[in-house]
Write a protein that holds these residues in place. Structure first.
Motif, short mmCIF file in Angstrom:
data_model
loop_
_atom_site.label_atom_id
_atom_site.label_comp_id
_atom_site.label_asym_id
_atom_site.label_seq_id
_atom_site.Cartn_x
_atom_site.Cartn_y
_atom_site.Cartn_z
N PRO A 1 0.81 -1.23 0.00
CA PRO A 1 0.00 0.00 0.00
C PRO A 1 0.84 1.28 0.00
N TYR A 2 2.01 1.24 0.65
CA TYR A 2 2.90 2.41 0.60
C TYR A 2 3.41 2.62 -0.82
N LEU A 3 3.71 1.53 -1.49
CA LEU A 3 4.17 1.62 -2.88
C LEU A 3 3.06 2.19 -3.76
N ARG A 4 1.82 1.78 -3.51
CA ARG A 4 0.68 2.32 -4.28
C ARG A 4 0.64 3.83 -4.16
N ASP A 5 0.80 4.35 -2.93
CA ASP A 5 0.75 5.80 -2.74
C ASP A 5 1.89 6.50 -3.47
N ALA A 6 3.08 5.90 -3.44
CA ALA A 6 4.22 6.50 -4.14
C ALA A 6 3.98 6.52 -5.64
N LEU A 7 3.31 5.50 -6.17
CA LEU A 7 2.96 5.49 -7.59
C LEU A 7 1.98 6.61 -7.92
N LEU A 8 0.99 6.81 -7.05
CA LEU A 8 0.04 7.89 -7.28
C LEU A 8 0.74 9.24 -7.29
N ASP A 9 1.74 9.39 -6.44
CA ASP A 9 2.45 10.67 -6.33
C ASP A 9 3.14 11.06 -7.64
N VAL A 10 3.59 10.06 -8.42
CA VAL A 10 4.34 10.39 -9.64
C VAL A 10 3.48 10.32 -10.90
N GLY A 11 2.16 10.15 -10.73
CA GLY A 11 1.27 10.18 -11.88
C GLY A 11 0.84 8.83 -12.41
N ALA A 12 1.23 7.76 -11.73
CA ALA A 12 0.75 6.43 -12.12
C ALA A 12 -0.55 6.12 -11.39
N PHE A 13 -1.35 5.26 -11.97
CA PHE A 13 -2.56 4.76 -11.34
C PHE A 13 -2.27 3.32 -10.92
N ALA A 14 -2.59 2.98 -9.69
CA ALA A 14 -2.36 1.61 -9.20
C ALA A 14 -3.55 1.19 -8.35
N GLU A 15 -4.11 0.03 -8.65
CA GLU A 15 -5.25 -0.48 -7.88
C GLU A 15 -5.22 -1.99 -7.89
N THR A 16 -5.97 -2.59 -6.98
CA THR A 16 -6.02 -4.05 -6.87
C THR A 16 -7.46 -4.53 -6.89
N LEU A 17 -7.64 -5.78 -7.21
CA LEU A 17 -8.92 -6.45 -7.08
C LEU A 17 -8.66 -7.94 -6.91
N GLU A 18 -9.62 -8.64 -6.31
CA GLU A 18 -9.41 -10.05 -6.02
C GLU A 18 -10.70 -10.84 -6.20
N THR A 19 -10.55 -12.14 -6.36
CA THR A 19 -11.67 -13.02 -6.57
C THR A 19 -11.23 -14.43 -6.20
N ALA A 20 -12.11 -15.39 -6.38
CA ALA A 20 -11.77 -16.80 -6.11
C ALA A 20 -12.67 -17.68 -6.95
N ALA A 21 -12.20 -18.91 -7.20
CA ALA A 21 -12.98 -19.87 -7.98
C ALA A 21 -12.49 -21.28 -7.65
N PHE A 22 -13.27 -22.25 -8.09
CA PHE A 22 -12.83 -23.64 -7.98
C PHE A 22 -11.63 -23.85 -8.90
N TRP A 23 -10.80 -24.84 -8.55
CA TRP A 23 -9.55 -25.04 -9.29
C TRP A 23 -9.77 -25.18 -10.79
N SER A 24 -10.83 -25.86 -11.18
CA SER A 24 -11.05 -26.08 -12.62
C SER A 24 -11.36 -24.79 -13.36
N ARG A 25 -11.81 -23.75 -12.64
CA ARG A 25 -12.16 -22.49 -13.28
C ARG A 25 -11.05 -21.44 -13.15
N VAL A 26 -10.03 -21.71 -12.36
CA VAL A 26 -8.99 -20.71 -12.11
C VAL A 26 -8.31 -20.24 -13.40
N PRO A 27 -7.90 -21.13 -14.33
CA PRO A 27 -7.24 -20.63 -15.55
C PRO A 27 -8.14 -19.70 -16.37
N GLU A 28 -9.40 -20.07 -16.53
CA GLU A 28 -10.33 -19.22 -17.29
C GLU A 28 -10.53 -17.88 -16.60
#
Length: 529
Positions: free
Chosen positions: A384-411
């Motif tokens: 999160p500290y790195l994210r803020d430093a990226l914002l300071d120099v004009g980069a956009f940085a964000e995260t997102l997460e999810t989960a699935a059964f193993w057979s669906r993970v590659p898709e």
């Protein structure tokens, strides 16, 4: 100490990016330096609260005194929104449209009940506030007249049962303090999410948090044996025994409810003895698919490490978790890095390392020693500290997460990466999309994506279509809309689709019974009526 009002964490730990990294961002993604500095807190135009004096007086009586109701500009700004990238970008330009009328700090369960009654009498919505670390709009109600219910005064370890290996923790207790208090009794909770340094026990429960050692200790909802919930209609208490067949488990109704059903005022948790040994090591795999198969083998057939995670080729190449090492992998390049960690007695740790090594080697992994694991452990809370430093120099940085059964993970992996890349490239800001498997189970795994691009002229508007496209891709590929960040307002519309009409109506019925006036975190988790 409070967090940075317009960023993450301890102000003393915030550091600028090295010039070499800034240059790399320009060359790779076309990131341009910011032309206007972020506002200072004192320069923000903060509107005066409009709550009636009678309402503030009632809140003061409920919370045990006027000193526990804050209406000054700084306190209110510090309780405006959470810590997502759009949250911070809006604050940095002085947008405080979602500011609370007041910050109320109760100290007991009965005071929380009294505050809820006072809010109800004066038509004020209530947003429970722990560490303020939400990254999904969980602190942004759809009401302008609301108070932030800050639980920091409810910060005690109330009881330890060493025979049953349980503890009762108050909701405003921050994770590091909880670990320190438990350690005095020889125990650990074993819950270490990236937000560990600032998040609270109540927040962990309200958002169904998952820590980085979940392969060994489980998710936070696995640790919770009981809860006390204060609602406008009274109190709910759960947790008479470790397990029960006495009807549906009401704990599960509270866990993940994000303050929409009530305010968690105590949590009964399972604790474990402090480990004698902690070891982290790195393994390299040729491809993400090969590493994923190795993690699946360990998750299903054992032995299970305490920590088990795998970065894809791009994340390994960039070295995201180490700000001073970003780009260092661009020369060597190859493969995907997995981190394994082991905790317990020296004998048990040595045996599991040996057994896991046999599986990882059979699956094509190459042990690269403890140095990568030690570096990951040392920097595990730094992103999160790195994210803020990226914002300071004009980069956009964000995260997102999810989960699935193993057979669906590659898709799922391919679908989300494609959605993000296509949307942002089409908007003229081609991204760098990185991913790692952050949590594993016998039947599936969680994928955690990090996105970096140029900010564009309007970075909040620039991100919204990409986030929507990724959310659509998650559901289409068979994933859940959130694994551990929570629903908030950012995921709410997709959660409605995931839960289905009847499921949503059942939850609405619960909310109407516990919160008939709809004053608890309105618009978070469920749409307002």
């Amino acid at each position: 100490m409070d967090m940075l009002w317009n960023g993450w964490g301890d102000p003393a730990k915030a550091a600028p990016l090295p010039d070499s990294v800034t240059g790399l961002l320009h060359d790779l993604l076309g990131v341009k330096p910011r032309t206007t500095p972020a506002l200072a807190l004192e320069d923000i135009d903060v509107p005066a609260p409009t709550a009636a004096p009678a309402a503030l007086e009632a809140l003061a009586r409920a919370a045990g005194g006027a000193e526990h109701v804050r209406t000054d500009a700084e306190s209110r700004v510090r309780h405006t929104r959470g810590k997502s990238t759009p949250d911070l970008l809006r604050l940095r330009v002085g947008d405080v449209a979602d500011i609370p009328q007041a910050v109320v700090l109760p100290a007991t369960h009965d005071e929380v009940l009294a505050v809820l009654r006072a809010c109800g009498a004066h038509g004020l919505a209530t947003v429970p506030f722990g560490g303020g670390t939400s990254v999904v709009g969980g602190l942004t109600p759809e009401r302008s007249a609301f108070v932030a219910l800050d639980l920091r005064r409810m910060n005690r370890l109330q009881a330890v049962d060493p025979v049953s290996r349980t503890a009762v923790l108050q909701p405003g207790l921050r994770a590091p303090e909880a670990e320190a208090l438990l350690a005095e009794h020889g125990f650990t909770l074993g819950h270490f999410p990236q937000s560990f340094e600032w998040a609270t026990i109540g927040g962990f429960a309200a958002a169904r948090s998952s820590g980085q050692a979940s392969a060994g200790y489980g998710r936070f909802d696995d640790m919770v044996l009981g809860l006390t919930l204060a609602t406008p209609e009274g109190t709910i208490e759960t947790g008479r025994a470790p397990r029960s067949a006495a009807g549906p488990d009401l704990r599960q109704l509270v866990l993940g409810s994000e303050g929409a059903f009530g305010v968690i005022t105590s949590v009964l948790v399972r604790v474990r003895p402090l480990p004698a040994t902690r070891v982290h090591e790195g393994w390299r795999f040729a491809t993400f698919a090969e590493g994923t198969e190795a993690l699946r083998r360990l998750a299903q057939d054992g032995p299970s490490p305490t920590v088990l995670r795998l970065s894809d080729e791009t994340e390994t190449l960039i070295g995201l978790a180490q700000p001073d090492a970003i780009g260092a992998g661009l020369e060597s390049g190859a493969g995907c890095m997995a981190i394994t960690g082991y905790e317990g007695t020296a004998e048990d740790t040595a045996l599991r390392r040996e057994q896991a090594a046999a599986v990882l080697t059979e699956c094509g992994g190459t042990l690269v020693g403890t140095e990568p694991g030690d570096r990951w452990a040392h920097g595990r809370y730094s992103a999160p500290y790195l994210r803020d430093a990226l914002l300071d120099v004009g980069a956009f940085a964000e995260t997102l997460e999810t989960a699935a059964f193993w057979s669906r993970v590659p898709e799922l992996y391919d679908a989300v990466r494609t959605a993000l890349t296509d949307t942002l490239t089409g908007a003229g800001t081609p991204p760098l999309v990185m991913c790692h498997i952050s949590h594993v189970y016998e039947n599936g795994a969680s994928l955690y994506f990090t996105v970096v691009s140029a900010q564009g002229a309007d970075p909040v508007a620039h991100w919204a279509p990409a986030k929507h496209a990724a959310n659509d891709a998650v559901l289409a590929a068979g994933g859940t809309i959130t694994h551990h960040h929570g629903v908030g307002t950012d995921h709410r519309d997709w959660y409605v689709r995931e839960a289905g009409p009847l499921g949503v109506e059942a939850l609405r019925a619960v909310k109407r019974r516990l919160d008939p006036d709809g004053l608890l975190n309105p618009g978070v988790l469920l749409p307002t009526d």
